[in-house]
Design an enzyme around this catalytic site. Sequence first.
Site, PDB file in Angstrom:
ATOM      1  N   LYS A  13       0.836  -1.215   0.000  1.00 17.36           N
ATOM      2  CA  LYS A  13       0.000   0.000   0.000  1.00 17.36           C
ATOM      3  C   LYS A  13       0.866   1.259   0.000  1.00 17.36           C
ATOM      4  CE  LYS A  13      -2.151  -1.101   3.589  1.00 17.36           C
ATOM      5  NZ  LYS A  13      -2.704  -0.833   4.900  1.00 17.36           N
ATOM      6  N   ARG A  88     -11.307   1.352   9.548  1.00 18.82           N
ATOM      7  CA  ARG A  88     -10.915   0.060  10.120  1.00 18.82           C
ATOM      8  C   ARG A  88     -12.117  -0.658  10.730  1.00 18.82           C
ATOM      9  NH1 ARG A  88      -5.296   1.035  10.474  1.00 18.82           N
ATOM     10  NH2 ARG A  88      -4.139   0.032  12.067  1.00 18.82           N
ATOM     11  N   ARG A 150       0.452  -9.417  13.227  1.00 19.18           N
ATOM     12  CA  ARG A 150      -0.079  -8.188  12.609  1.00 19.18           C
ATOM     13  C   ARG A 150      -1.038  -8.543  11.469  1.00 19.18           C
ATOM     14  NH1 ARG A 150       4.739  -4.982  10.644  1.00 19.18           N
ATOM     15  NH2 ARG A 150       3.231  -3.369  10.125  1.00 19.18           N
TER      16      ARG A 150
HETATM   17  P1  AMP Z   1      -1.208   1.748  11.719  1.00 20.07           P
HETATM   18  O1  AMP Z   1       0.008   2.619  11.584  1.00 20.07           O
HETATM   19  O2  AMP Z   1      -2.213   1.982  10.636  1.00 20.07           O
HETATM   20  O3  AMP Z   1      -0.857   0.286  11.884  1.00 20.07           O
HETATM   21  O4  AMP Z   1      -1.939   2.196  13.079  1.00 20.07           O
HETATM   22  C1  AMP Z   1      -1.279   2.142  14.318  1.00 20.07           C
HETATM   23  C2  AMP Z   1      -2.310   2.085  15.445  1.00 20.07           C
HETATM   24  O5  AMP Z   1      -3.128   3.248  15.419  1.00 20.07           O
HETATM   25  C3  AMP Z   1      -3.283   0.927  15.344  1.00 20.07           C
HETATM   26  O6  AMP Z   1      -2.769  -0.235  15.942  1.00 20.07           O
HETATM   27  C4  AMP Z   1      -4.482   1.464  16.126  1.00 20.07           C
HETATM   28  O7  AMP Z   1      -4.251   1.400  17.517  1.00 20.07           O
HETATM   29  C5  AMP Z   1      -4.476   2.916  15.735  1.00 20.07           C
HETATM   30  N1  AMP Z   1      -5.305   3.169  14.540  1.00 20.07           N
HETATM   31  C6  AMP Z   1      -4.874   3.575  13.307  1.00 20.07           C
HETATM   32  N2  AMP Z   1      -5.900   3.739  12.451  1.00 20.07           N
HETATM   33  C7  AMP Z   1      -7.030   3.423  13.158  1.00 20.07           C
HETATM   34  C8  AMP Z   1      -8.411   3.385  12.860  1.00 20.07           C
HETATM   35  N3  AMP Z   1      -8.872   3.700  11.615  1.00 20.07           N
HETATM   36  N4  AMP Z   1      -9.280   3.003  13.833  1.00 20.07           N
HETATM   37  C9  AMP Z   1      -8.844   2.694  15.069  1.00 20.07           C
HETATM   38  N5  AMP Z   1      -7.552   2.707  15.431  1.00 20.07           N
HETATM   39  C10 AMP Z   1      -6.637   3.074  14.503  1.00 20.07           C
END
Ligand code: AMP
Length: 194
Positions: A13, A88, A150
């Site tokens: 992505k 999400r 993950r």
């Molecule tokens: P990422 O960098 O996208 O893996 O996001 C890191 C963390 O941020 C995730 O593990 C969640 O705790 C939080 N997070 C990111 N995007 C969302 C979302 N759309 N809804 C809820 N939590 C989020």
Amino acid sequence: MKIVFLGPPGAGKGTQSARLVQKYGVVQLSTGDMLRTAVQAGSPVGLRAKAVMEQGGLVSDEIVIGITSERIEKSDCANGYILDGFPRTVAQAKALDAILSEKGVQLDAIIELIVDEAAMIDRITKRRQDAVAAGQPERKDDDPNVFKERLVKYREDTAPVSAYYRAAGRLKAVDGMQSIDQVSRDIDAILAAG
Ligand code: AMP
């Protein structure tokens, strides 16, 4: 141009988003990045999100919808944006639909990069073995067990979101195991078809 990108960690992505940013002058918006910035800044949102993020859970819909809806109002979003890591949950997907329909606009494409998880785990395991053999430092996120976790977490979180868009006939699947250029061509074809 407004795009939602779905796909697990390692699916490409980031690479594909960077190309779309170059090509269409859109911005890439990652809710993970926004939340990490808020945590570092110690803002009220950051304080509320911190513990949940440290445990690998999902931050509340209310917070995430709030920061996303504010962010897409900024002037650098005028040409459009790629949403990465959002929605999400189905509640977030519905909120996004509502926010956009209030403005009289809609998403141009919801694209899911489909990957073979077993092949991705093999690739990560191999890269790690090569690094060890070459005496290079190991990357923590290359730990196959961490990576597997993950992937599972991603699948659990976003399967309902994919299902929501698929049921509405809005989801476009792209085979993410192809070459980077071929994946880009498939994405371009989807965007061109409108
Ligand atoms: P990422 O960098 O996208 O893996 O996001 C890191 C963390 O941020 C995730 O593990 C969640 O705790 C939080 N997070 C990111 N995007 C969302 C979302 N759309 N809804 C809820 N939590 C989020």
